[in-house]
Design an enzyme around this catalytic site. Structure first.
Site, short mmCIF file in Angstrom:
data_model
loop_
_atom_site.label_atom_id
_atom_site.label_comp_id
_atom_site.label_asym_id
_atom_site.label_seq_id
_atom_site.Cartn_x
_atom_site.Cartn_y
_atom_site.Cartn_z
N SER A 175 5.45 73.90 -3.40
CA SER A 175 6.26 74.68 -2.88
C SER A 175 6.47 74.41 -1.56
O SER A 175 7.69 74.91 -1.02
CB SER A 175 4.93 75.75 -2.38
OG SER A 175 4.50 76.60 -3.84
N GLU A 260 0.01 83.73 2.77
CA GLU A 260 0.70 83.63 1.05
C GLU A 260 1.09 85.04 0.76
O GLU A 260 1.92 85.11 -0.10
CB GLU A 260 -0.87 83.31 0.31
CG GLU A 260 -0.76 83.58 -0.88
CD GLU A 260 0.74 82.09 -1.81
OE1 GLU A 260 0.74 81.37 -1.25
OE2 GLU A 260 1.11 82.68 -2.98
N LYS A 336 9.27 99.50 7.47
CA LYS A 336 10.38 99.25 6.04
C LYS A 336 10.46 100.85 5.28
O LYS A 336 11.55 100.90 5.06
CB LYS A 336 9.80 97.57 5.28
CG LYS A 336 10.26 96.55 6.46
CD LYS A 336 9.76 95.22 5.51
CE LYS A 336 10.13 93.97 5.61
NZ LYS A 336 11.67 93.76 5.44
#
Lengths: 615, 200, 378
Positions: A175, A260, A336
């Site tokens: 990652s 995360e 959003k």
């Protein structure tokens, strides 16, 4: 509308000069092939993680059930969480980063193609390594958060936690490298005129996510290293008898763990921020606000971790601080959602499957977001924490947010990848079974949690009165399973025989729709020049770009050649970690030497040697 | 890291949006990641400072004058690194080889100090499992030492390349990136030296 | 498509039915507060619930309107290309921000209100989590019990929570939220150990269900307990009984500490007279077998501290940490094969070892006798 003009597309032609065969895939450094491999691998793990979930749901179908043992159950829910987060949600997003981002910014590949291949192979090997634990009967069993000190050798003497701590370390390497690659790609490889504030939202969210990857993963890496030292070399980091503090693990885990969450969800937000404008035939409403909201979420995401620890006893001042930050992060998230709705307002909405999934995200993620506001309130969280209410909450976020977003992207970009449409009819079935199965599975969990079912419990007493909710959840789970199979069937079938799609089948605005579907391995014969946020919606700009992007070049652009060394180094990295398991201090050094050999061969390999030999 | 070597030359001809070389951007990004890595290790050390239940405690074993010398050695290696890069950029092989050798020797000397220190502490009774100090100290400085070791191997590779005339000025970026890494590792040590050794 | 809509309708109906039965019998309901602590949380929850429902309703209604009103038609022209509106952006930033403030203020008030120090005159109860059972100690009286704790109604109680092994979480939903039972880090000299606390005043009598809420290993799901809230008189009587157990010699009852030397040697005549032979047999087996290495029964030579204290066991409503109803059949099954009921339990069974102990090899008769003896502890 543009769809009509594009529907005359012919069957996708195979491009010349592209190697085929297994070896070509093993040694590929093409971001598109790596993206496809990421996607297929994540789907395989989705099926495994889903199967684990279904076994869990069968066990919980009735109270005091003994369909599976408690030991197996604990392994199943641990691996379900670990698999879905690290082997499905993250890599599926990375699959899209890989395939789509270079196309959206007008690049021929990512900044470090071989490093990209390395990321993939480490992901694959790390995932396999984690799942090998099933075959030795020691799958990880201390939940995906692996709270110390249950993970110590004293309380978890078996190999289970060894597999977990080492497997996650391996995946972390993948990652971080992916993050470095995409930050660099987006900073450096944008086509002329592709200013930051002209980038499609998906690229933007990839950018933010990549920053979170490179900053959050090292934190969990250190926590895992500390745990590994505790387990293999008798260090004391989480040993209470030596004064170690198990709560330190929780801090480190969640300092990683909350960013995360945004690593997982921001890519999905990015997908639907591209899909909704495309199918509303309207630019994204408040583009800079949506961008800044995403960036802000990325930043504030670092300051909210202790809301996972309200029950651990941090004291009222820390609790209040994290209440405040968590409440604040709800605001950009809400912004959003309002902007997506405003984008649809006044548009001409086409209800394609991609759009349906995007709308589903707006409607259902909101539920998860709002239940999140409930347990942002620390005292309320004292009731909801670690109960099925929280399980309901984060599945609304992860399935209702992330998975629906990923499916939306699948239907949206599949024509670009394969040159063929996914079946809209199967897509409708997929969408509605997902919607029903999902809500039936997870909505009742609000109630089972409210009535006192703690998470991570193998079974429950009939007296709790939560049987009905669990039964609904189980039925829903199976519907969700069916929906996944429909999706799989659709992908496999349509890849061969779907209706042909042209270069821009949806009449979408961004740059990836300017090149043939599927694209040439070099993507762009020459770099296009971008002049606006919606280049394909402005006729003159579109014409200018397509004159470049759809042209057949006289000489193909030079692309780096295949390389065998990424897979060698990946196997070395995996072997190094796996050998830590032996507990012999020099064993991993063998792996390191092998890795080092691979690194040297890689470093002195000329990626363009295939061009020279043909001269 | 070491894989920067070969690809750099080709990337140089490539267009980039910022005009910066991608390897540089990528490496800076990687260093950002490393900051968090060491930041977490150092934070853990700080959290457990003074929490050890049994000795030896840091005051019993740390030898500040000795570590000051090894810190000085590492600092000097950074200076040598600057001069080595200058040598490679100017195409002055003699200068490049001299200073690369200096960095390698100074780096190896630092590692020698660390081996001596670990060995000494161990004989004073401080092992990885003695107490919280042992765990957090060895893991933090051990990972730093591993970074220095990788740096020494990397620079040795560049030294050999230079000796074989394979490090012309056009490939100076290889040395520049190795230098970035080296300076970073150096700075991390300064932080460790101050927080771990000086402030007790 | 029609069948799907029918299915959707059925789903909604099922959930509504479920929702309507909120008032049903849910012993671990987090929305049926019976203490000041639980009530404070519940009121806050209700407050936030309505705010969030309002937002959800607005989003869904507007979304539904958009989807109906702005669907593309074959003759739809290219929509007007609008890029944004600063006023709207500010509006839907400030609106939610105000709601968030409205939620945060009572939240932070409650955060502080629930974490003040011990109220005056509160009864302190030590809660100690073990894999996979709960120990309760009353530091004021020195009394110890397990898996079923008694507290008085209408009197402040402070649970002081810790763990003996891994992290557990102490949760009695009807009495309020949970707090983690952290293992006690050993601290350098001069530093205090850090406990977690729950302060509450129960306002209803009854038996309330609790359960471990932090995953703690194999039998995490079987780590329940009960909280018995009694009126003050009942609570005092229970405490007195715990201090002077029926099974102990009456003569030594005033000072339980002395009992250990005399319990087996000189049982009070009154006791023996009451006891039936099976109980007496069980008592002998219990006190000669390894049972006493781990279990304690006040007033006897059983002083083990690593397993649940069994004083007044016969009065408990459940066994195996809230998992089974306390009946002779269940108790015998439990003594025979604890791991079958509770994987990872440290108790040795008839055929299976447990903890560091070999299998007990008891016969069915012996198990029955032990069970009878344990029921005599009332």
């Amino acid at each position: 509308m543009s769809v009509a003009t594009e529907s005359t597309a012919t069957a996708p032609a195979a491009h010349h000069g592209e190697p085929t065969g297994l070896w070509s895939w093993i040694t590929t450094v093409d971001h598109k092939r790596i993206g496809i491999m990421y996607f297929m691998t994540s789907i395989v793990f989705l099926l495994i993680g889903g199967l684990e979930a279904l076994l869990i749901r069968i066990q919980l179908f009735k109270p005091e059930n003994d369909f599976i043992s408690a030991e197996l159950y604990n392994q199943l829910f641990t691996m379900h969480g670990t698999t879905m987060i690290f082997l499905v949600a993250m890599p599926m997003a990375v699959a899209y980063f890989n395939y789509i981002v270079p196309l959206q910014i007008g690049a021929r590949d990512v900044a470090f193609p071989r490093l990209n291949a390395l990321s993939y192979w480490i992901y694959l090997f790390g995932g396999i390594y984690l799942n090998v634990s099933w075959f030795v009967g020691a799958a990880p069993n201390t939940s995906w958060v692996g709270y110390a000190n249950l993970t110590s050798t004293q309380f978890s003497p078996g190999l289970n936690v060894d597999f977990w701590v080492l497997g996650l370390s391996i995946l972390g390497v993948s990652s971080i490298m992916g993050g470095v690659n995409f930050v660099t790609t987006i900073i450096n490889l944008r086509a002329p005129g592709m200013k930051l504030m002209r980038m499609p939202l998906f690229t933007w969210m990839t950018f933010v996510t990549s920053f979170l990857l490179i900053t959050a993963l090292p934190v969990i890496a250190v926590a895992l290293i500390m745990l590994a030292f505790d387990r293999f070399f008798a260090a004391n980091f989480f040993n209470v008898a030596a004064g170690g503090d198990p709560v330190l693990w929780q801090h480190l885990f969640w300092i990683f763990g909350h960013p995360e969450v945004y690593i997982l969800v921001l890519p999905a937000f990015g997908v639907i921020s591209d899909v909704i404008p495309a199918f509303s035939r309207k630019p994204l409403f408040g583009y800079p606000v949506v961008v800044y909201a995403g960036v802000l979420i990325g930043f504030i995401g670092w300051g909210v971790w202790s809301h996972h620890m309200f029950t651990s006893g941090l004291g009222p001042i820390a609790d209040s601080f994290f209440v405040a930050t968590t409440m604040i992060i709800a605001i950009p998230t809400g912004v959003k959602i309002f902007n997506w709705m405003a984008t649809m307002w006044g548009g001409a909405i086409r209800f394609t499957t991609a759009m349906n999934f995007a709308i589903g995200l707006v409607a259902l993620f909101t539920v998860g977001g709002l239940s999140g506001v409930m347990h942002a309130s620390a005292p309320v969280d004292l009731q909801q924490h670690d109960s099925y209410f929280v399980v309901a909450h984060f599945h609304y976020v992860i399935v209702g947010g992330i998975l629906l977003g990923m499916f939306s992207g699948l239907y949206y970009w599949f024509p670009k990848v394969t040159g063929r449409f996914l079946s809209e009819k199967l897509g409708a079935w997929h969408f509605w079974t997902t919607l029903i199965g999902f809500n039936l599975t997870f909505f009742p969990m609000h109630f089972s949690g409210m009535f006192g079912q703690p998470r991570r419990t193998w079974t429950y007493q009939s007296e709790l009165g939560i049987e009905l909710f669990n039964q609904l959840s189980t039925i829903g789970g199976f519907i969700l399973g069916v929906s996944t199979l429909i999706m799989l069937w659709n992908v496999l079938k349509s890849a061969r025989s779907g209706a042909p799609a042209g270069s821009n089948p949806w009449g979408a605005p961004s740059l990836e729709w300017s090149i043939p579907s599927p694209p040439h391995h070099y993507n762009f014969p020459a770099l296009p020049e971008v002049r606006s946020r919606e280049p394909m919606w402005h006729d003159d700009e579109r014409a200018a770009i397509e004159a470049v992007t759809l042209a057949e070049p006289e000489t193909e652009p030079e692309m780096p050649g295949p390389s065998f060394w990424p897979i060698v180094v990946a196997s070395g990295v995996t072997a190094t970690w796996a050998l830590v398991m032996t507990g012999v201090w020099w064993a991993p050094l063998l792996g390191l030497v092998y890795t080092g050999f691979g690194v040297y061969m890689w470093a002195f390999e000329d990626p363009f040697k295939h061009l020279k030999s043909s001269h | 890291m070491a894989d920067a070597s070969a690809a750099v030359a080709h990337d140089d001809h490539h267009y980039t949006a910022t005009g910066l070389n991608s390897w540089k951007v990528g490496f800076w990004t990687f260093i950002g990641s490393e900051c968090l890595f060491f930041g977490t290790l150092i934070s853990t050390y700080m959290v457990y400072k003074g929490e050890s239940l049994v000795g030896p405690f840091s005051g019993d074993v740390f030898d500040i004058p000795l570590t000051t010398i090894s810190t000085f050695v590492l600092l000097m290696s950074s200076l040598a690194m600057v001069l080595a890069l200058d040598g490679v950029q100017r195409g002055n092989k003699k200068l490049a080889l001299t200073w690369l050798a200096a960095v390698i020797v100074l780096g190896a000397t630092f590692l020698g100090f660390q081996v001596y220190e670990f060995n000494h502490f161990y004989h004073e009774g401080l092992s990885l499992s003695t107490n919280l100090l042992g765990s957090s100290f060895y893991v933090l400085t051990g990972f730093h030492g591993a970074h220095v070791t990788i740096g020494v191997i990397w620079l040795t590779t560049l030294f050999i390349m230079s000796a074989m005339n394979k490090l012309p000025p056009e490939k100076a970026l290889n040395v520049e990136i190795a230098g970035l890494y080296w300076h970073f590792v150096d700075i991390v040590w300064i932080v460790i030296f101050v927080l771990v050794y000086l402030i007790q | 498509m029609k069948s799907l809509r029918t299915a959707l309708g059925t789903l909604v109906l099922a959930l509504l039915t479920a929702g309507c039965s909120l008032e049903g019998d849910y012993p671990q309901s987090s929305v049926a507060p019976t203490s000041d602590f639980a009530l404070m949380i519940h009121e806050l929850y209700a407050d936030i619930f309505w705010w969030t429902l309002l937002i959800l309703a607005v989003v869904w209604v507007v979304l539904a309107y958009i989807l109906i009103r702005f669907r593309a038609r074959p003759d739809s022209p290219v929509p007007k290309q609008i890029h944004g509106h600063m006023g709207l952006e500010i509006g839907w930033t400030i609106g939610p921000a105000l709601i968030v403030v409205a939620i945060s203020i009572p939240t932070i008030q409650a955060v502080f209100a629930t974490q003040q120090g011990d109220p005056e005159g509160s009864l302190v109860v030590d809660v100690i989590g073990h894999q996979y059972w709960w120990e309760f100690r009353y530091p004021d009286s020195g009394l110890i019990t397990a898996n079923e704790v008694h507290i008085p109604v209408d009197r402040p109680v402070s649970f002081r929570i810790s763990s003996d092994d891994v992290i557990h979480s102490f949760w009695v939903p009807m009495l309020g939220g949970k707090r983690d039972a952290n293992p006690m880090r050993i601290r350098p000299e001069g530093e205090d150990p850090k406990y977690n606390w729950i302060h509450l005043t129960a306002n209803e009598t009854g038996t309330f269900w609790g359960q471990c809420a932090e995953f703690c290993g194999d039998s995490h799901s079987l780590m329940g307990f009960r909280v018995v809230v009694e009126d003050e008189a009942g609570f005092q009587a229970w405490q007195a009984d715990l201090a002077t157990p029926v099974a102990a010699p009456a003569t030594a009852a005033a000072d339980p500490a002395q009992d250990t030397t005399t319990a087996d040697a000189a049982p009070a005549p009154a006791q023996v007279a009451q006891v039936d032979p099976l109980v007496e047999q069980g008592r002998e087996i219990f006190h000669q077998q390894t049972c006493i290495a781990c279990h304690a029964i006040a007033g006897t030579n059983a002083m083990g501290e690593i397993a649940p204290n069994l004083t007044l066991f016969g009065r408990r409503s459940s066994l195996a940490a809230g998992w089974l109803e306390n009946t002779p059949e269940n108790l015998q099954a439990w003594i025979k094969a604890p791991q079958d009921i509770k994987p990872g339990a440290l108790m040795p069974g008839v055929a299976v070892a447990g903890g560091n102990w070999p299998a007990t090899n008891l016969t069915d008769d012996q198990v029955e006798a032990i069970a009878a003896y344990l029921y005599s502890l009332r």
